[in-house]
Design a protein around this motif. Structure first.
Motif, PDB file in Angstrom:
ATOM      1  N   GLU A  66       0.557  -0.790  -0.115  1.00  0.00           N
ATOM      2  CA  GLU A  66       0.010   0.265   0.123  1.00  0.00           C
ATOM      3  C   GLU A  66       1.077   0.697   0.277  1.00  0.00           C
ATOM      4  N   LYS A  67       2.042   1.135   0.696  1.00  0.00           N
ATOM      5  CA  LYS A  67       2.326   2.881   0.994  1.00  0.00           C
ATOM      6  C   LYS A  67       3.457   2.221  -0.301  1.00  0.00           C
ATOM      7  N   ALA A  68       4.515   1.114  -1.249  1.00  0.00           N
ATOM      8  CA  ALA A  68       4.641   1.276  -2.405  1.00  0.00           C
ATOM      9  C   ALA A  68       4.290   1.944  -3.121  1.00  0.00           C
ATOM     10  N   ARG A  69       2.702   2.167  -3.893  1.00  0.00           N
ATOM     11  CA  ARG A  69       1.595   2.121  -4.773  1.00  0.00           C
ATOM     12  C   ARG A  69       1.980   4.008  -4.172  1.00  0.00           C
ATOM     13  N   GLU A  70       1.284   4.129  -3.562  1.00  0.00           N
ATOM     14  CA  GLU A  70       1.207   5.575  -3.535  1.00  0.00           C
ATOM     15  C   GLU A  70       2.900   6.292  -3.196  1.00  0.00           C
ATOM     16  N   ILE A  71       3.793   5.643  -2.747  1.00  0.00           N
ATOM     17  CA  ILE A  71       5.348   6.391  -2.704  1.00  0.00           C
ATOM     18  C   ILE A  71       5.860   6.245  -4.496  1.00  0.00           C
ATOM     19  N   VAL A  72       5.082   5.556  -5.312  1.00  0.00           N
ATOM     20  CA  VAL A  72       5.837   5.385  -6.426  1.00  0.00           C
ATOM     21  C   VAL A  72       4.761   6.342  -7.146  1.00  0.00           C
ATOM     22  N   GLU A  73       4.041   6.512  -6.654  1.00  0.00           N
ATOM     23  CA  GLU A  73       2.198   6.918  -7.498  1.00  0.00           C
ATOM     24  C   GLU A  73       2.904   8.538  -7.194  1.00  0.00           C
ATOM     25  N   LEU A  74       3.582   9.101  -5.927  1.00  0.00           N
ATOM     26  CA  LEU A  74       3.982  10.232  -5.926  1.00  0.00           C
ATOM     27  C   LEU A  74       5.268  11.114  -5.760  1.00  0.00           C
ATOM     28  N   VAL A  75       6.206   9.644  -6.992  1.00  0.00           N
ATOM     29  CA  VAL A  75       7.277   9.940  -7.779  1.00  0.00           C
ATOM     30  C   VAL A  75       6.818  10.404  -9.011  1.00  0.00           C
ATOM     31  N   ASP A  76       6.407   9.427  -9.298  1.00  0.00           N
ATOM     32  CA  ASP A  76       5.752   9.843 -11.167  1.00  0.00           C
ATOM     33  C   ASP A  76       5.512  11.398 -11.065  1.00  0.00           C
ATOM     34  N   LYS A  77       4.142  11.185 -10.570  1.00  0.00           N
ATOM     35  CA  LYS A  77       3.562  12.752 -10.549  1.00  0.00           C
ATOM     36  C   LYS A  77       4.560  13.826 -10.184  1.00  0.00           C
ATOM     37  N   THR A  78       5.574  13.743  -9.614  1.00  0.00           N
ATOM     38  CA  THR A  78       6.588  14.989  -9.677  1.00  0.00           C
ATOM     39  C   THR A  78       7.310  15.412 -10.617  1.00  0.00           C
ATOM     40  N   GLU A  79       7.851  13.885 -10.760  1.00  0.00           N
ATOM     41  CA  GLU A  79       8.565  13.424 -12.101  1.00  0.00           C
ATOM     42  C   GLU A  79       8.065  14.419 -13.716  1.00  0.00           C
ATOM     43  N   ALA A  80       6.538  13.699 -13.346  1.00  0.00           N
ATOM     44  CA  ALA A  80       5.959  14.278 -14.439  1.00  0.00           C
ATOM     45  C   ALA A  80       5.431  16.193 -14.632  1.00  0.00           C
ATOM     46  N   ASN A  81       5.341  16.562 -13.413  1.00  0.00           N
ATOM     47  CA  ASN A  81       5.246  18.071 -13.468  1.00  0.00           C
ATOM     48  C   ASN A  81       6.849  19.217 -13.926  1.00  0.00           C
ATOM     49  N   PHE A  82       8.183  18.191 -14.164  1.00  0.00           N
ATOM     50  CA  PHE A  82       8.979  18.217 -13.800  1.00  0.00           C
ATOM     51  C   PHE A  82       9.244  18.532 -15.523  1.00  0.00           C
ATOM     52  N   ASN A  83       9.246  17.850 -15.963  1.00  0.00           N
ATOM     53  CA  ASN A  83       9.494  17.281 -17.770  1.00  0.00           C
ATOM     54  C   ASN A  83       8.797  17.448 -18.550  1.00  0.00           C
ATOM     55  N   GLN A  84       8.732  19.411 -18.314  1.00  0.00           N
ATOM     56  CA  GLN A  84       7.874  19.824 -19.146  1.00  0.00           C
ATOM     57  C   GLN A  84       8.801  21.273 -19.669  1.00  0.00           C
ATOM     58  N   SER A  85       8.761  21.190 -21.111  1.00  0.00           N
ATOM     59  CA  SER A  85       9.279  22.480 -21.799  1.00  0.00           C
ATOM     60  C   SER A  85       9.049  24.149 -21.178  1.00  0.00           C
ATOM     61  N   SER A  86      10.091  24.961 -20.866  1.00  0.00           N
ATOM     62  CA  SER A  86       9.444  26.232 -20.526  1.00  0.00           C
ATOM     63  C   SER A  86       9.410  26.800 -20.833  1.00  0.00           C
ATOM     64  N   GLU A  87       9.223  26.316 -22.109  1.00  0.00           N
ATOM     65  CA  GLU A  87       8.394  27.735 -23.238  1.00  0.00           C
ATOM     66  C   GLU A  87       6.951  27.155 -23.560  1.00  0.00           C
ATOM     67  N   ILE A  88       6.743  25.328 -23.172  1.00  0.00           N
ATOM     68  CA  ILE A  88       4.870  25.256 -23.103  1.00  0.00           C
ATOM     69  C   ILE A  88       4.481  25.181 -21.462  1.00  0.00           C
ATOM     70  N   ILE A  89       3.781  26.111 -21.252  1.00  0.00           N
ATOM     71  CA  ILE A  89       2.773  24.828 -19.589  1.00  0.00           C
ATOM     72  C   ILE A  89       2.609  23.593 -20.305  1.00  0.00           C
ATOM     73  N   SER A  90       2.811  23.204 -19.421  1.00  0.00           N
ATOM     74  CA  SER A  90       2.685  21.007 -19.681  1.00  0.00           C
ATOM     75  C   SER A  90       2.364  20.783 -18.628  1.00  0.00           C
ATOM     76  N   GLY A  91       2.427  19.587 -18.343  1.00  0.00           N
ATOM     77  CA  GLY A  91       2.545  19.018 -16.483  1.00  0.00           C
ATOM     78  C   GLY A  91       0.736  18.181 -16.260  1.00  0.00           C
ATOM     79  N   GLU A  92       1.032  17.862 -15.364  1.00  0.00           N
ATOM     80  CA  GLU A  92      -0.133  16.920 -14.744  1.00  0.00           C
ATOM     81  C   GLU A  92      -1.163  17.456 -13.565  1.00  0.00           C
ATOM     82  N   VAL A  93      -2.369  17.489 -13.667  1.00  0.00           N
ATOM     83  CA  VAL A  93      -3.205  17.470 -12.663  1.00  0.00           C
ATOM     84  C   VAL A  93      -4.062  16.909 -12.398  1.00  0.00           C
TER      85      VAL A  93
END
Length: 293
Positions: A66-93
Motif C-alpha cells: 500500500e505504501k509503496a504504491r503511494e510512494i511510486v505514484e507520488l514520485v511519478d507525479k512529481t517527475e511528470a511535472n518537472f519534465n516539461q518545456s520552459s516555453e510550453i505550459i504542460s504537466g499533470e493535474v
C-alpha cells in the motif's frame, strides 16, 4: 529504500511470481531475488510467503505494498511535472471527487484549460470524502471536490456554484414511486442502503431526527452505481444524491427528493501552503475565471 526496488516489489506482488515479474521487468530471476532479499533485510521483515506455484504477501508485505504504491505514484507525479518545456505550459493535474453533478463544472474548466494549454494532462480519482482527503493529505492529489458538510480547517477552498439534492433511489414499481416527495416516516419500515461516508450519514441522521435510531439499514455503499444494482434486485432503497443514475426512459429506477428538502453544497479544496505545479496553477486560475463568469 530505493524507489526502483519498490517498483520491483510491486511487480512481484502483482504477478505473484518471481519469474513472471522478472520477465515483466526485463531482469534475470537471480537479480530480482537478490534485490527482494536485500529489501527484506533492510526492513527487518519477511514480506513474502513463498509457495510452490505462487508467492503471497505477509501482513508486513501487504502494508508495504500500500505504501509503496503511494510512494511510486507520488514520485511519478512529481517527475511528470518537472519534465516539461520552459516555453510550453504542460504537466499533470490530479483531481479527486465523489459522485456529484458538480463535476460538470470541473469538466468545463478542464476543457477551457486544455484548449489554452493542450500539453497539460489531467487525472481523475473517484472516491468518497474520506478517500479524497487521505490522498490529498499524502500529496497524491492536487485538488479534491467534497460535499458539505466537510471539515476544511486544514485546506484552502473555493465554494462551487452547484448543489446536490438528496433523495431516494427506488424501483419504479415501488409503493413509494407514486409520491412526489419522500418524508422521514415513509422510510421507517423500508430496507435502506446508505452512504458509508461518516459526515453524510450524520447529515441524514439529522434529517430523520429522533427516528434515525430505528431505521432498517441493510447495507452501505461507497459509490452509487453498485448500490443501484442492489436496488434493481429489490434489496432496498438507496439514500443518495440526484442525477447520478439514469432514471429516464426504460430504466427500472426512479428518484424522489426528500421533504423537508436536503441540499449539500460543494467545495474544491487543496492543502494550505500547497506549492502547485504550473499545470495545477493554471487549472486553479481557469476554474476561478470560469466561476467568475
Amino acid at each position: 529504500m530505493d524507489v526502483r526496488v519498490l517498483r520491483y516489489f510491486i511487480a512481484v506482488a502483482n504477478q505473484q511470481s518471481i519469474s513472471a515479474a522478472a520477465n515483466y521487468l526485463h531482469l534475470s530471476q537471480p537479480t530480482l531475488s537478490r534485490q527482494l532479499n536485500d529489501l527484506e533485510k533492510e526492513l527487518g521483515s519477511t514480506l513474502f510467503i513463498r509457495g510452490n506455484r505462487k508467492i503471497s504477501l505477509t501482513d508486513e508485505g501487504v502494508y508495504l505494498l500500500e505504501k509503496a504504491r503511494e510512494i511510486v505514484e507520488l514520485v511519478d507525479k512529481t517527475e511528470a511535472n518537472f519534465n516539461q518545456s520552459s516555453e510550453i505550459i504542460s504537466g499533470e493535474v490530479y483531481i479527486g471527487g465523489g459522485e456529484t453533478e458538480g463535476m460538470h463544472l470541473i469538466a468545463k474548466a478542464l476543457k477551457e484549460l486544455l484548449n489554452a494549454h493542450p500539453s497539460i494532462k489531467f487525472h481523475l480519482y473517484s472516491g468518497n470524502a474520506d478517500d479524497i482527503i487521505s490522498k490529498l493529505d499524502s500529496g497524491l492529489l492536487d485538488f479534491g471536490i467534497v460535499i458539505e458538510p466537510a471539515d476544511k480547517q486544514k485546506y484552502d477552498y473555493i465554494k462551487l456554484t452547484a448543489t446536490d439534492i438528496w433523495g431516494v433511489l427506488m424501483r419504479k414499481d415501488s409503493p413509494l414511486a407514486d409520491q412526489l416527495f419522500i418524508e422521514p416516516e415513509d422510510l421507517m419500515d423500508k430496507p435502506l442502503i446508505v452512504s458509508r461516508q461518516t459526515a453524510v450519514s450524520n447529515e441524514l441522521a439529522g434529517w430523520f431526527g429522533q427516528e434515525a435510531n430505528h431505521l432498517d439499514i441493510i447495507g452501505t455503499y461507497n459509490l452509487l452505481y453498485n448500490a443501484s444494482l442492489m436496488v434493481k434486485e429489490h434489496l432496498g432503497y438507496a439514500l443518495c444524491i440526484d442525477k447520478l443514475i439514469n432514471t429516464s426512459g426504460d430504466s427500472e429506477l426512479c428518484f424522489r427528493p426528500l421533504k423537508p428538502k436536503l441540499e449539500a453544497g460543494l467545495n474544491i479544496i487543496w492543502k494550505k501552503h500547497q506549492v502547485f505545479s504550473s499545470a495545477a496553477n493554471e487549472f486553479l486560475q481557469q476554474l476561478r475565471n470560469h466561476l467568475a463568469n
